[in-house]
Motif scaffolding. Structure first.
Motif: not given
Lengths: 569, 437
Positions: A32, A37-41, A43, A493-494
């Motif tokens: 976890d 997060p998979r995507f950053r701001p 991306d 986020e997860r």
């Protein structure tokens, strides 16, 4: 005794369960934490910041041609793991960098811009040259010169065609420069010029390197010797390429594997860079069998304290039908210079085994174009002169990325680029255009269907999803029977999906978000695959991600699952 | 009892872990959920920048492999060119002596004449006993120059020359050998009106001295005795008979000549795969400086045809070479200047200089197949004959053989060749540092 045994078993069971739970807990918590997060701001990243650290201390990396050949032929260097390219953004694209700038891939380049390529000088064809040095390396005859009266003293390398093959190498250089530039690589400016020997003067400081070492003044005799190895026009002038020296300080070449240990900005192993892996497709297209480290260039740019390297593709005089000093050999593109299987077979059969590429008659070709045709071109089997680690690591997704750029060169664009080479023989120009188009189409057939070719996703505010099928759009595959879409709410986020609604089937590259899905949450995802009897591997899904913006949804992610390569179905 | 208590304690601890996991896991998960106070996740760009800054703190020198450094030095410094063919200064030479000298090595000193030409002073020696010392000036010899000239003097020992007798019927029974010492001085002027045509005129002085003549049959006293006493000369070996009859011109005799000649080379081969024609023709006139009846002329024609097969990946190479030395009226041609057949480049199934006479004809065919640019193979067949006159040539008396071989080098340049020849008096293994034709 029995009671003890039962209690002992219980103890062992409890211990086992607790240990498993404890480990699971630790792993789960760690996962976890690591997932984040998979995507950053920011991306998808459009620009790779590879100029941020000062690279002023980079040493000049000159490479040995012998070593490069031996090393790559007998023990291919670099990481050979079959991993995806490491420098793509979340939309599976290559961010702009000192290696690559998206140009034709954006779809906004005009024909004029493509033809102009890197050239900054308009109608550059000076009449008077001043030789400042000999050309001490390479196979093409030439010299280094400045334009007479140029206060800036900009140096050009002037190179000629071989005597028996006028326009062969210079034409290749012009076309290669324009195409590689449009594809997105950094290339030096190359101009087609006409040199009149009577208008060439020699600077008093000009020198030539002796064959055995040492230097001496460059003389008129030296110029005549150069010109005797060059193709002369009937009017006494010589067609030549004037290559403008790139800005900055030369820092040698880049390798197609590893990173420069002394370049702080070089963090992605070159053999896993998409633009270098995908360069195999471009090299195959243009028959650039000489695509190797020695035909690259690194230049140090920027002010002291904030310097960085720009990486160039360099020297296109031996692409297409040209081998610089003559036409390419039949073997070119079909086999490495040394290749165990064919070599042993040839040896053991006393040469009676005939390699496929030696079968059939040699094509009739225009001398200025050389043996560059689309006949028998197999983009999958194509090979440079010796193995290239980045090329060897190319995966279908890399080839697909490259093929999408190749198909953007329409016949009109190809004609305009070839016209820039100003072939005096119309048949040569026509042959090259036809070859480029035929090879382009072969690349499209081979690589566009090699992955599930879903691209360009858009999600409208009203929930309408649109995307494209690159293979169908290029006309190399028919529409699939259906597209299957599975929508999900995405917790960035997860990094977790919550499927919403049943799978949707659509006969067209379009879909609709389930009611309510877009009402809340910042991200939505949809897994899309296609059902096509000719391409069963298109069932490998593509995950599309969208992020809420103030005025709708922006595509933020495109991930392909492993696809099986399939060339012509 | 103690063991029982330990076991119970362990069980309690384990049970506690399970309960703790059940209770705390949701709490822990909740604690990981982001809120406004959790540390900000860096942007992708910040992450890439951080990686670069971290690398900047731990840069390492860019150190190429030693082998690469060495090879780069060889390339950059043009080391091989400087060693073997510098513009000026000392140089090394491998090979370059006549066939039979075995491995030759030497060197010299070159003085640049500042106009592209040079003066070379060379000395070479071989493990076979051959040697050469010469001094030569030559103008700029680059191919693009339409004219070239050279002047030079040399002393050379052609070691291990073999002699089996004159004529097509010479037997291998007696393998006599000798060294041929040569002193020469001459000049040549070359004119190349086009890229494919070269005309050369040359002239000079030469002295030949057959040294250390070792007649094989000298040691065979009994054989010689028997043969000399024989009534039937047909039983006597040809070489012995020629020796006894004095039919070997200039045997053990030193000769001196002034000579002049003209040569023509037509090279219509394609550089890429070498298909096309190659023709060499030349005629040279020798005048006996001592007036002892050794005036003669030498004519040579060498026609080679290269036929590409399978898009040039296979080459059929054909060759016809004819040589003739024609004595002037009342003159003879020294045996050591007569054309020969046999050896590593002609009639490979026979020993070197196995046949010798005033006329020689050689036919060769090679099927060459490219394994890769560095290795090629060949199947060959060849036939040849020597005769005292052209009209004495007979098709049914052609000597020949077949074989196969491998060549190493780069494209058409052969630096190592191994051939196995059958037929003739083979099989014979030939290892050479050059190609055949």
């Amino acid at each position: 005794m029995g009671g003890w045994t039962t209690r002992g078993r219980l103890t062992r069971w409890l211990c086992t369960v607790s240990a498993v739970l404890a480990i699971g807990w630790a792993v789960d918590a760690a996962a976890d934490a690591a997932r984040g997060p998979r995507f950053r701001p920011d991306d998808p990243v459009r620009v790779d910041p590879d100029t941020v650290a000062d690279a002023g201390g980079v040493s000049e990396q000159e490479l040995s041609q012998y070593y490069d050949f031996l090393r790559h032929t007998f023990r291919l260097p670099g990481d050979r793991r079959p991993i995806p390219a490491v420098n793509v953004n979340t939309m599976d694209e290559v961010p702009d960098s000192m290696w690559f700038v998206e140009r034709i891939g954006r779809g906004t380049m005009t024909v004029d811009e493509i033809v102009r390529g890197p050239d900054r000088l308009i109608d550059f064809d000076p009449r008077d040259w001043v030789i400042v040095a000999a050309k001490n390396s390479g196979l093409q005859p030439g010299f280094r010169a400045v334009v007479a009266g140029d206060p800036g003293g900009q140096i050009f390398q002037v190179e000629f065609d071989p005597p028996d093959y006028p326009e062969l190498a210079t034409g290749a250089e012009i076309i290669g420069t324009a195409i590689y530039h449009a594809l997105g690589y950094h290339v030096v400016e190359n101009y087609l010029v006409s040199v009149d020997p009577s208008r060439v003067s020699i600077a008093p400081t000009a020198t030539i390197r002796e064959p055995g070492g040492g230097e001496r003044p460059f003389t008129r005799d030296d110029l005549h010797r150069v010109l005797r190895r060059a193709a002369r026009r009937p009017d006494g002038t010589y067609r030549a390429i004037a290559s403008r020296f790139a800005p900055g300080t030369p820092r040698g070449r880049f390798r197609y594997y590893g990173t420069r240990p002394d370049d702080p900005n070089d963090i992605h192993p070159h053999e896993h860079r998409r633009e270098l892996r995908g360069a195999r497709v471009f090299a195959a297209w243009l028959a650039h069998d000489d695509s190797r480290a020695n035909n690259t260039l690194d230049m140090l740019e920027g002010p002291p304290g904030a310097q960085y390297l720009r990486h160039y593709m360099f020297d296109f005089g031996s692409i297409m039908g040209s081998a610089t000093t003559g036409p390419n050999e039949p073997r070119s593109g079909h086999a490495y210079l040394i290749e165990k299987g064919p070599d042993v077979r040839t040896l053991l059969t006393f040469g009676l085994w005939r390699p496929p590429w030696a079968r059939g008659r040699a094509p009739r070709v225009a001398p200025a174009a050389g043996p560059f045709t689309g006949d028998g071109f197999d983009p999958v089997a194509w090979r440079p002169e010796y193995p290239n680690p980045a090329f060897e690591n190319m995966q279908p997704a890399d080839a697909f990325w490259a093929a999408r750029r190749v198909v953007r060169f329409s016949d009109e664009i190809l004609r305009a680029i070839v016209a820039k080479a100003r072939y005096s023989d119309p048949a040569a120009a026509e042959q090259i255009v036809e070859a480029l188009a035929a090879r382009r189409d072969a690349i499209a057939r081979a690589w566009l269907p090699a992955v599930t070719p879903i691209v360009d996703p858009r999600l409208d505010a009203d929930g309408t999803l649109r995307f494209s099928n690159a293979a169908v759009d290029a006309g190399v595959a028919g529409p699939p029977d259906a597209y299957v879409l599975q929508w999900s709410r995405f917790d960035n986020e997860r990094d977790r999906h919550t499927p919403v609604g049943p799978p949707q089937r659509s006969g067209a590259p379009i879909g609709n978000a389930p009611p309510g899905l877009l009402v809340e949450g910042d991200y939505v995802a949809v897994r899309v695959h296609a059902e096509h009897p000719g391409y069963p591997h298109w069932t490998s899904p593509v995950e599309l991600y969208f992020r809420r913006t103030s005025d709708g949804w922006e595509p933020v992610g495109l991930f392909r699952e492993t696809a099986v390569h399939s060339s012509d179905p | 009892m103690s063991r029982q208590r330990d076991s119970r304690t362990t069980a309690w601890w384990c049970a506690l872990v399970v309960v703790a996991w059940l209770v705390l896991r949701p709490v822990a998960a909740g604690a990981q959920a982001p809120d406004d106070e959790s540390p900000a996740v860096p942007t992708r760009t910040e992450e890439l920048i951080a990686l670069r800054r971290a690398k900047a703190e731990a840069l390492e020198p860019n150190e190429p492999a030693r082998a690469e450094v060495l090879l780069l030095y060889v390339e950059d410094s043009r080391l091989l060119e400087r060693i073997f063919n510098p513009a000026a200064g000392w140089f090394v030479q491998a090979g370059g002596l006549s066939e039979g000298s075995l491995l030759a090595l030497g060197g010299g000193y070159r003085i640049d004449d500042s106009r592209g030409g040079a003066i070379d002073l060379r000395a070479l020696g071989s493990i076979g006993g051959a040697w050469l010392a010469d001094l030569q000036w030559h103008s700029d010899r680059r191919r693009e120059n339409p004219v070239a000239a050279s002047v030079g003097v040399a002393v050379e020992r052609h070691a291990n020359q073999q002699f089996f007798g004159l004529g097509p019927d010479a037997t291998p029974e007696f393998d006599s050998d000798f060294d041929l010492d040569e002193r020469r001085a001459g000049a040549a002027f070359m004119f190349r009106p086009t890229g494919w045509l070269t005309v050369e005129a040359s002239g000079g002085f030469a002295r030949f001295d057959p040294a250390r003549l070792d007649l094989d049959f000298d040691d065979e006293d009994d054989v010689l005795g028997v043969e000399l006493l024989s009534d039937d000369w047909s039983d006597v070996d040809l070489q012995v008979r020629q020796y006894v009859e004095g039919a070997i011109p200039a045997l053990g005799e030193r000769t001196r000549f002034t000579h002049a000649g003209v040569d023509l080379v037509i090279d219509r081969r394609d550089d890429a795969r070498r298909p096309g024609w190659y023709v060499e023709a030349g005629r040279r006139w020798y005048r006996d400086a001592d007036g002892r009846g050794y005036d003669f002329s030498a004519t040579r024609v060498d026609v080679q045809r290269f036929l590409p097969v399978w898009r040039g990946e296979r080459i059929v190479a054909l060759r016809l070479r004819a040589e003739q030395v024609a004595a002037a009226d009342g003159s003879r041609v020294p045996f050591y200047l007569q054309p020969t057949l046999g050896g590593s480049r002609s009639l490979r199934g026979y020993e070197r200089q196995r046949f010798r006479d005033t006329n020689a004809l050689l036919l060769q065919a090679e099927y060459r197949y490219v394994v890769n640019p560095f290795v090629s193979g060949a199947l060959f067949a060849e036939a040849g004959q020597v005769a005292p006159a052209w009209r004495a040539m007979r098709a049914d008396r052609l000597r020949g053989g077949v074989g196969f071989g491998l060549r190493a080098g780069y494209r058409e340049l052969v630096v190592l060749r191994a051939d196995v020849a059958f037929g003739g008096e083979g099989p014979r293994l030939i290892v050479a540092l050059s190609g055949v034709f």
